[in-house]
Design a protein around this motif. Structure first.
Motif, PDB file in Angstrom:
ATOM      1  N   LEU A  62      72.475 149.716 133.528  1.00 34.99           N
ATOM      2  CA  LEU A  62      73.647 149.317 134.490  1.00 34.99           C
ATOM      3  C   LEU A  62      73.866 150.182 135.643  1.00 34.99           C
ATOM      4  CD1 LEU A  62      76.073 147.796 131.767  1.00 34.99           C
ATOM      5  CD2 LEU A  62      74.765 146.549 133.404  1.00 34.99           C
ATOM      6  N   ALA A  63      73.811 151.557 135.248  1.00 34.93           N
ATOM      7  CA  ALA A  63      73.795 152.597 136.401  1.00 34.93           C
ATOM      8  C   ALA A  63      73.095 152.459 137.604  1.00 34.93           C
ATOM      9  CB  ALA A  63      73.781 153.904 135.882  1.00 34.93           C
ATOM     10  N   ILE A  64      71.693 151.812 137.046  1.00 37.70           N
ATOM     11  CA  ILE A  64      70.710 151.896 138.045  1.00 37.70           C
ATOM     12  C   ILE A  64      70.845 150.482 138.910  1.00 37.70           C
ATOM     13  CG2 ILE A  64      68.407 151.326 138.491  1.00 37.70           C
ATOM     14  CD1 ILE A  64      67.552 152.889 135.936  1.00 37.70           C
ATOM     15  N   ALA A  65      71.156 149.505 138.026  1.00 38.60           N
ATOM     16  CA  ALA A  65      71.122 147.926 138.707  1.00 38.60           C
ATOM     17  C   ALA A  65      72.530 147.862 139.248  1.00 38.60           C
ATOM     18  CB  ALA A  65      70.928 147.099 137.616  1.00 38.60           C
ATOM     19  N   LEU A  66      73.620 148.035 138.584  1.00 40.33           N
ATOM     20  CA  LEU A  66      74.992 147.703 138.970  1.00 40.33           C
ATOM     21  C   LEU A  66      75.915 148.963 139.132  1.00 40.33           C
ATOM     22  CD1 LEU A  66      75.396 144.439 136.802  1.00 40.33           C
ATOM     23  CD2 LEU A  66      74.859 144.611 139.386  1.00 40.33           C
ATOM     24  N   PRO A  67      75.701 149.963 139.675  1.00 44.04           N
ATOM     25  CA  PRO A  67      76.281 151.177 139.743  1.00 44.04           C
ATOM     26  C   PRO A  67      77.789 151.319 140.191  1.00 44.04           C
ATOM     27  CG  PRO A  67      75.046 151.113 141.954  1.00 44.04           C
ATOM     28  CD  PRO A  67      74.721 149.913 141.056  1.00 44.04           C
ATOM     29  N   ASP A  68      78.278 150.179 140.782  1.00 42.24           N
ATOM     30  CA  ASP A  68      79.690 150.016 140.937  1.00 42.24           C
ATOM     31  C   ASP A  68      80.590 149.089 140.046  1.00 42.24           C
ATOM     32  OD1 ASP A  68      79.466 151.461 143.494  1.00 42.24           O
ATOM     33  OD2 ASP A  68      78.671 149.703 144.536  1.00 42.24           O
ATOM     34  N   LEU A  69      79.824 148.830 139.003  1.00 35.70           N
ATOM     35  CA  LEU A  69      80.534 148.139 137.994  1.00 35.70           C
ATOM     36  C   LEU A  69      81.723 148.755 137.110  1.00 35.70           C
ATOM     37  CD1 LEU A  69      79.562 145.303 136.842  1.00 35.70           C
ATOM     38  CD2 LEU A  69      78.625 146.025 134.968  1.00 35.70           C
ATOM     39  N   PRO A  70      82.789 148.243 137.175  1.00 35.03           N
ATOM     40  CA  PRO A  70      84.053 148.892 136.734  1.00 35.03           C
ATOM     41  C   PRO A  70      83.722 149.491 135.448  1.00 35.03           C
ATOM     42  CG  PRO A  70      84.631 146.866 137.714  1.00 35.03           C
ATOM     43  CD  PRO A  70      83.275 146.871 137.594  1.00 35.03           C
ATOM     44  N   ALA A  71      84.267 150.547 134.945  1.00 29.59           N
ATOM     45  CA  ALA A  71      83.940 151.182 133.526  1.00 29.59           C
ATOM     46  C   ALA A  71      84.294 150.130 132.457  1.00 29.59           C
ATOM     47  CB  ALA A  71      84.701 152.331 133.446  1.00 29.59           C
ATOM     48  N   ALA A  72      85.323 149.341 132.600  1.00 28.07           N
ATOM     49  CA  ALA A  72      85.798 148.404 131.398  1.00 28.07           C
ATOM     50  C   ALA A  72      84.698 147.535 131.478  1.00 28.07           C
ATOM     51  CB  ALA A  72      87.120 147.900 131.844  1.00 28.07           C
ATOM     52  N   GLU A  73      84.252 146.868 132.260  1.00 20.50           N
ATOM     53  CA  GLU A  73      83.186 145.871 132.090  1.00 20.50           C
ATOM     54  C   GLU A  73      81.872 146.584 131.605  1.00 20.50           C
ATOM     55  OE1 GLU A  73      81.194 142.190 132.955  1.00 20.50           O
ATOM     56  OE2 GLU A  73      83.182 142.680 132.316  1.00 20.50           O
ATOM     57  N   VAL A  74      81.474 147.756 131.864  1.00 24.50           N
ATOM     58  CA  VAL A  74      80.368 148.390 131.398  1.00 24.50           C
ATOM     59  C   VAL A  74      80.626 148.591 129.682  1.00 24.50           C
ATOM     60  CG1 VAL A  74      78.936 150.779 131.036  1.00 24.50           C
ATOM     61  CG2 VAL A  74      79.789 149.870 133.257  1.00 24.50           C
ATOM     62  N   GLU A  75      81.939 148.756 129.478  1.00 22.49           N
ATOM     63  CA  GLU A  75      82.008 148.819 127.900  1.00 22.49           C
ATOM     64  C   GLU A  75      81.823 147.683 127.479  1.00 22.49           C
ATOM     65  OE1 GLU A  75      81.845 151.699 126.312  1.00 22.49           O
ATOM     66  OE2 GLU A  75      81.187 152.463 128.265  1.00 22.49           O
ATOM     67  N   ARG A  76      82.539 146.480 128.041  1.00 19.27           N
ATOM     68  CA  ARG A  76      81.969 145.116 127.350  1.00 19.27           C
ATOM     69  C   ARG A  76      80.971 144.864 127.256  1.00 19.27           C
ATOM     70  NH1 ARG A  76      81.236 139.839 128.559  1.00 19.27           N
ATOM     71  NH2 ARG A  76      80.490 140.365 130.745  1.00 19.27           N
ATOM     72  N   LEU A  77      80.001 145.069 128.389  1.00 23.15           N
ATOM     73  CA  LEU A  77      78.662 144.862 128.157  1.00 23.15           C
ATOM     74  C   LEU A  77      77.907 145.567 127.173  1.00 23.15           C
ATOM     75  CD1 LEU A  77      77.851 144.174 131.975  1.00 23.15           C
ATOM     76  CD2 LEU A  77      78.080 142.593 130.270  1.00 23.15           C
ATOM     77  N   VAL A  78      78.429 146.787 126.999  1.00 24.78           N
ATOM     78  CA  VAL A  78      77.667 147.528 126.111  1.00 24.78           C
ATOM     79  C   VAL A  78      77.789 146.907 124.540  1.00 24.78           C
ATOM     80  CG1 VAL A  78      78.069 149.654 124.467  1.00 24.78           C
ATOM     81  CG2 VAL A  78      77.717 149.835 126.928  1.00 24.78           C
ATOM     82  N   ARG A  79      78.736 146.047 124.359  1.00 25.87           N
ATOM     83  CA  ARG A  79      78.828 145.390 123.152  1.00 25.87           C
ATOM     84  C   ARG A  79      78.334 143.803 123.364  1.00 25.87           C
ATOM     85  NH1 ARG A  79      81.808 149.325 122.768  1.00 25.87           N
ATOM     86  NH2 ARG A  79      82.490 150.345 120.972  1.00 25.87           N
ATOM     87  N   ALA A  80      78.387 143.341 124.312  1.00 27.49           N
ATOM     88  CA  ALA A  80      78.098 141.925 124.463  1.00 27.49           C
ATOM     89  C   ALA A  80      76.665 141.713 124.391  1.00 27.49           C
ATOM     90  CB  ALA A  80      78.605 141.367 125.810  1.00 27.49           C
ATOM     91  N   VAL A  81      75.869 142.794 125.185  1.00 28.74           N
ATOM     92  CA  VAL A  81      74.484 142.497 125.236  1.00 28.74           C
ATOM     93  C   VAL A  81      73.835 142.685 123.994  1.00 28.74           C
ATOM     94  CG1 VAL A  81      72.162 143.643 125.970  1.00 28.74           C
ATOM     95  CG2 VAL A  81      74.093 143.407 127.417  1.00 28.74           C
ATOM     96  N   PRO A  82      73.851 143.653 122.858  1.00 27.43           N
ATOM     97  CA  PRO A  82      73.582 143.443 121.725  1.00 27.43           C
ATOM     98  C   PRO A  82      74.147 142.359 120.630  1.00 27.43           C
ATOM     99  CG  PRO A  82      74.886 145.279 121.661  1.00 27.43           C
ATOM    100  CD  PRO A  82      74.734 144.858 122.951  1.00 27.43           C
ATOM    101  N   ASP A  83      75.305 142.011 120.963  1.00 29.40           N
ATOM    102  CA  ASP A  83      75.685 140.862 120.387  1.00 29.40           C
ATOM    103  C   ASP A  83      74.675 139.374 120.758  1.00 29.40           C
ATOM    104  OD1 ASP A  83      78.310 139.239 118.981  1.00 29.40           O
ATOM    105  OD2 ASP A  83      77.604 138.140 120.479  1.00 29.40           O
TER     106      ASP A  83
END
Length: 294
Positions: A62-83
């Motif tokens: 995500l840091a490579i592809a979407l570096p401006d993504l809000p931290a809260a959204e990063v943490e959401r995706l950290v769980r949504a993707v493996p789900d």
């Protein structure tokens, strides 16, 4: 036990991980379909992801592809993707229960009519997709409609798990073609005979072309476009998007990619996939090492 004992450590680790996965599948299989899928998603999000290092890899990608993504959204995706990954695996290993849910899904999108016409005429098509949503939904859906649909797959390094995985995806639809010389030859004969073939080209390929994905160089296989051009058949992107309920899908068939150079055609696919991932970022497999060359 050492490699000198004739039983390499890696093989032992592979065997143990395959057995652990098999045990998990058997336990989940005792549950009805919806609780099985939901629990598998939660298990992968909360247990597998941290143990396998997926959370770190998702953040790095995500840091490579979407570096401006809000931290809260990063943490959401950290769980949504493996789900989503866990749900996908539970679905694939559910056999008839999964196929029954794919069979009657309507084909939507601007390319659906062309796909139906090619099937009615017994003419081949190269369907191109990625590890998005559940990439086996459209295969099960098309075969359930009577389409002659084959797919190319890459055998996994873990032989013990690979055996289980191949058996599972064969229960969804056949034929399957391994990514080797013999498998490619069989797939070409199938296509020439009017079959449809599916390829996923969104993983890093060291011998691939330096195209872009999310504005960064990402080595990409040109095989889908090469085959479509060689056999003069349409190259049609297709995706199965998971719906908000977490269990149902919409199959979307896009307009065919216009004939051009293989590089230009696969770049257009990358751009189309990127648009889908931006719309549904939790549904792409950010656990892959897509940008190894960076």
């Amino acid at each position: 036990m050492s490699e000198d004992d004739g039983f390499p450590r890696q093989r032992l680790r592979d065997l143990l991980s395959a057995q652990a996965f098999g045990a998990t599948v058997r336990v989940l299989g005792l549950l009805p379909y919806r609780p099985r899928v939901a629990l598998s998603g939660r298990f992968f999000a909360e247990v597998v992801a941290p143990l396998a290092g997926w959370r770190k890899r998702i953040r790095a990608n995500l840091a490579i592809a979407l570096p401006d993504l809000p931290a809260a959204e990063v943490e959401r995706l950290v769980r949504a993707v493996p789900d989503n990954v866990g749900r996908t695996l539970a679905e694939i290993f559910s056999g008839p229960d999964f196929v029954a849910r794919c069979r009657d899904l309507p084909l939507t999108g601007p390319g659906a009519a062309l796909l139906e016409q090619r099937n009615a005429e017994g003419k081949g098509v190269v369907l191109v997709s990625g590890h998005f949503g559940n990439y086996d939904v459209f295969r099960g859906g098309l075969v359930g409609r009577g389409y002659r649909m084959g797919a190319l797959y890459r055998p996994m390094d873990n032989r013990a798990f690979n055996t289980r995985y191949i058996a599972a995806i064969e229960r969804i639809a056949k034929p399957l073609f391994p990514r080797n010389r013999r498998g490619m030859a069989q797939m070409m004969r199938f296509l020439q005979d009017g079959g449809m073939i599916g390829l996923a080209i969104d993983q890093y390929l060291s011998s691939g072309a330096d195209l872009t994905f999310f504005g960064r160089k990402a080595r990409t296989a040109l095989s889908a476009a090469d085959i479509a051009l060689r056999y003069d058949v349409p190259l049609i992107p297709i995706f199965a998007t998971r719906q908000p309920d977490g269990f149902s899908f919409v199959i979307e068939v896009e307009d065919p990619i216009p004939p051009a150079t293989p590089e230009a055609m696969c770049q257009e696919f990358n751009d189309r996939l990127e648009a889908r991932v931006r719309a549904h970022p939790g549904q792409w497999f950010w656990i892959h090492r897509r940008w190894k060359n960076l």
